[in-house]
Scaffold this motif. Structure first.
Motif, short mmCIF file in Angstrom:
data_model
loop_
_atom_site.label_atom_id
_atom_site.label_comp_id
_atom_site.label_asym_id
_atom_site.label_seq_id
_atom_site.Cartn_x
_atom_site.Cartn_y
_atom_site.Cartn_z
N GLY A 162 0.82 -1.21 0.00
CA GLY A 162 0.00 0.00 0.00
C GLY A 162 0.86 1.26 0.00
N ILE A 163 1.91 1.24 0.80
CA ILE A 163 2.79 2.42 0.84
C ILE A 163 3.56 2.56 -0.47
CG2 ILE A 163 4.65 3.61 2.06
CD1 ILE A 163 3.84 2.00 4.57
N PHE A 164 4.07 1.44 -0.99
CA PHE A 164 4.77 1.51 -2.28
C PHE A 164 3.85 2.10 -3.37
CE2 PHE A 164 8.03 -1.72 -0.86
CZ PHE A 164 9.13 -0.93 -1.13
N GLY A 165 2.60 1.65 -3.37
CA GLY A 165 1.65 2.19 -4.35
C GLY A 165 1.49 3.69 -4.20
N SER A 166 1.44 4.15 -2.96
CA SER A 166 1.27 5.59 -2.73
C SER A 166 2.52 6.37 -3.14
CB SER A 166 0.92 5.86 -1.25
OG SER A 166 2.06 5.82 -0.42
N ILE A 167 3.68 5.73 -3.06
CA ILE A 167 4.92 6.39 -3.50
C ILE A 167 4.90 6.54 -5.03
CG2 ILE A 167 7.45 6.22 -3.62
CD1 ILE A 167 7.35 4.62 -0.98
N VAL A 168 4.43 5.51 -5.72
CA VAL A 168 4.32 5.57 -7.18
C VAL A 168 3.41 6.73 -7.59
CG1 VAL A 168 3.42 4.38 -9.22
CG2 VAL A 168 4.81 3.12 -7.58
N VAL A 169 2.25 6.82 -6.93
CA VAL A 169 1.30 7.89 -7.25
C VAL A 169 1.91 9.26 -6.98
CG1 VAL A 169 -0.91 8.93 -6.56
CG2 VAL A 169 -0.76 6.46 -6.91
N SER A 170 2.58 9.36 -5.84
CA SER A 170 3.20 10.63 -5.48
C SER A 170 4.29 11.03 -6.49
CB SER A 170 3.78 10.55 -4.07
OG SER A 170 4.49 11.71 -3.77
N ALA A 171 5.16 10.05 -6.83
CA ALA A 171 6.27 10.34 -7.75
C ALA A 171 5.76 10.78 -9.11
CB ALA A 171 7.17 9.11 -7.87
N VAL A 172 4.78 10.07 -9.63
CA VAL A 172 4.30 10.41 -10.98
C VAL A 172 3.53 11.73 -10.95
CG1 VAL A 172 2.04 9.27 -11.13
CG2 VAL A 172 3.56 9.29 -13.11
N GLY A 173 3.01 12.09 -9.79
CA GLY A 173 2.34 13.38 -9.64
C GLY A 173 3.29 14.53 -9.92
N PHE A 174 4.56 14.33 -9.57
CA PHE A 174 5.54 15.37 -9.83
C PHE A 174 5.92 15.44 -11.30
CE2 PHE A 174 5.71 15.20 -5.33
CZ PHE A 174 6.02 16.50 -4.96
N LEU A 175 5.72 14.33 -12.02
CA LEU A 175 5.96 14.36 -13.46
C LEU A 175 4.85 15.11 -14.18
CD1 LEU A 175 7.23 10.86 -14.64
CD2 LEU A 175 8.43 13.03 -14.65
N TYR A 176 3.62 14.88 -13.75
CA TYR A 176 2.49 15.59 -14.34
C TYR A 176 2.72 17.10 -14.27
CZ TYR A 176 -0.85 11.65 -14.33
OH TYR A 176 -1.50 10.49 -14.56
N ASN A 177 3.16 17.54 -13.09
CA ASN A 177 3.25 18.97 -12.85
C ASN A 177 4.60 19.57 -13.21
OD1 ASN A 177 0.77 18.49 -11.82
ND2 ASN A 177 1.23 19.05 -9.72
N SER A 178 5.54 18.69 -13.57
CA SER A 178 6.90 19.18 -13.75
C SER A 178 7.14 19.66 -15.17
CB SER A 178 7.88 18.06 -13.43
OG SER A 178 9.17 18.48 -13.70
N THR A 179 7.95 20.66 -15.28
CA THR A 179 8.38 21.09 -16.62
C THR A 179 9.62 20.32 -17.01
OG1 THR A 179 9.56 22.88 -15.55
CG2 THR A 179 7.44 23.41 -16.54
N LEU A 180 10.15 19.54 -16.07
CA LEU A 180 11.37 18.77 -16.32
C LEU A 180 11.01 17.31 -16.51
CD1 LEU A 180 13.26 20.27 -13.28
CD2 LEU A 180 13.77 20.82 -15.64
N VAL A 181 10.03 17.05 -17.37
CA VAL A 181 9.50 15.70 -17.50
C VAL A 181 10.57 14.69 -17.91
CG1 VAL A 181 7.96 14.25 -18.84
CG2 VAL A 181 7.13 16.37 -17.90
N LYS A 182 11.37 15.05 -18.91
CA LYS A 182 12.31 14.09 -19.46
C LYS A 182 13.52 13.88 -18.57
CE LYS A 182 10.24 12.95 -23.20
NZ LYS A 182 10.65 13.40 -24.52
N LYS A 183 14.18 12.74 -18.82
CA LYS A 183 15.41 12.39 -18.13
C LYS A 183 16.37 13.53 -18.35
CE LYS A 183 14.65 8.90 -21.44
NZ LYS A 183 15.01 7.78 -22.25
#
Ligand SMILES: *[C@@H]1O[C@H](CO)[C@@H](O)[C@H](O)[C@H]1NC(C)=O
Ligand SMILES: *[C@@H]1O[C@H](CO)[C@@H](O)[C@H](O)[C@H]1NC(C)=O
Ligand SMILES: *[C@@H]1O[C@H](CO)[C@@H](O)[C@H](O)[C@H]1NC(C)=O
Ligand SMILES: *[C@@H]1O[C@H](CO)[C@@H](O)[C@H](O)[C@H]1NC(C)=O
Length: 184
Positions: free
Chosen positions: A163-184
């Motif tokens: 459950g916690i790992f799943g929440s980390i995935v959601v949190s991490a990808v949330g920063f990609l949605y909002n980030s202007t630094l999407v790419k590696k």
């Protein structure tokens, strides 16, 4: 890049670079803690990611997917062992449901990882993180669904960690949605 252009030009470019680097540095070096704070357990999150804070949301998201996949696979192995070790048909039944739930988590995460790596699509990643949390919870619930019996969950810790790992995935990808630094 720097050929025979005037030294003035090189100098001002360098200064500009330094200014940009200074502006970017504080936010990039904080992604790890930003992501962990938004997860279900910041302490657990920081522990599993380890110390290097200089990772971008892209790498952290990939790593979160990998860690979740590893955990789900380990839990699956453990459930297979538990199934073999019990003669209780109700428990075997519960474990079978749980194996289905965990397999679905693994399949969904793999598909999301593939789309992320090969097509730069990260929309499935959010769903996969939610499914990890949901199915860990569903497995846990199976222990309470047997009429006339009370089973102590043998997978409570696993429900918790996945459950916690799943929440980390959601949190991490949330920063990609909002980030202007999407790419590696
Ligand atoms: C995650 O796993 C993928 C595929 O196995 C691999 O290519 C990638 O390097 C790993 N990334 C991290 C950050 O662990
Ligand atoms: C799942 O991950 C957690 C945290 O790293 C760990 O404590 C636990 O042992 C893992 N589960 C299995 C079955 O390996
Ligand atoms: C399963 O674990 C989550 C934390 O990941 C927790 O919120 C939930 O209460 C647990 N469910 C059960 C039925 O223990
Ligand atoms: C991303 O932006 C949305 C909408 O503005 C917001 O609800 C969400 O919390 C943000 N996510 C993160 C990780 O900052």
């Amino acid at each position: 890049m720097i050929t025979s252009s005037s030294s003035f030009c090189f100098c001002s470019t360098l200064i500009l670079c330094l200014i940009i680097a200074t502006l970017i540095a504080p936010s990039t070096s904080n992604y790890l803690s930003d992501i962990c704070i938004k997860s279900k357990s910041p302490k657990f999150c920081l522990q599993v990611f380890g110390l290097n804070p200089h990772r971008r949301p892209y790498e952290l998201t990939l790593e979160a997917i990998n860690l979740t996949l590893t955990n789900a696979s380990e839990i699956t192995k453990k459930i297979h062992i538990f199934t073999d070790q019990t003669n209780d048909f109700n428990l075997k039944d519960i474990y079978n449901y749980c194996l289905d739930y965990y397999q679905f988590v693994i399949d969904t995460l793999r598909r999301a990882q593939e789309n992320f790596l090969e097509r730069d699509q990260y929309f499935d990643v959010n769903d996969a993180g939610i499914i990890a949390q949901l199915n860990a919870f569903r497995c846990e619930n199976e222990f309470q669904r047997k009429w006339g019996y009370v089973y102590d969950s043998t997978l409570a810790k696993d429900n918790e960690s996945l459950g916690i790992f799943g929440s980390i995935v959601v949190s991490a990808v949330g920063f990609l949605y909002n980030s202007t630094l999407v790419k590696k």
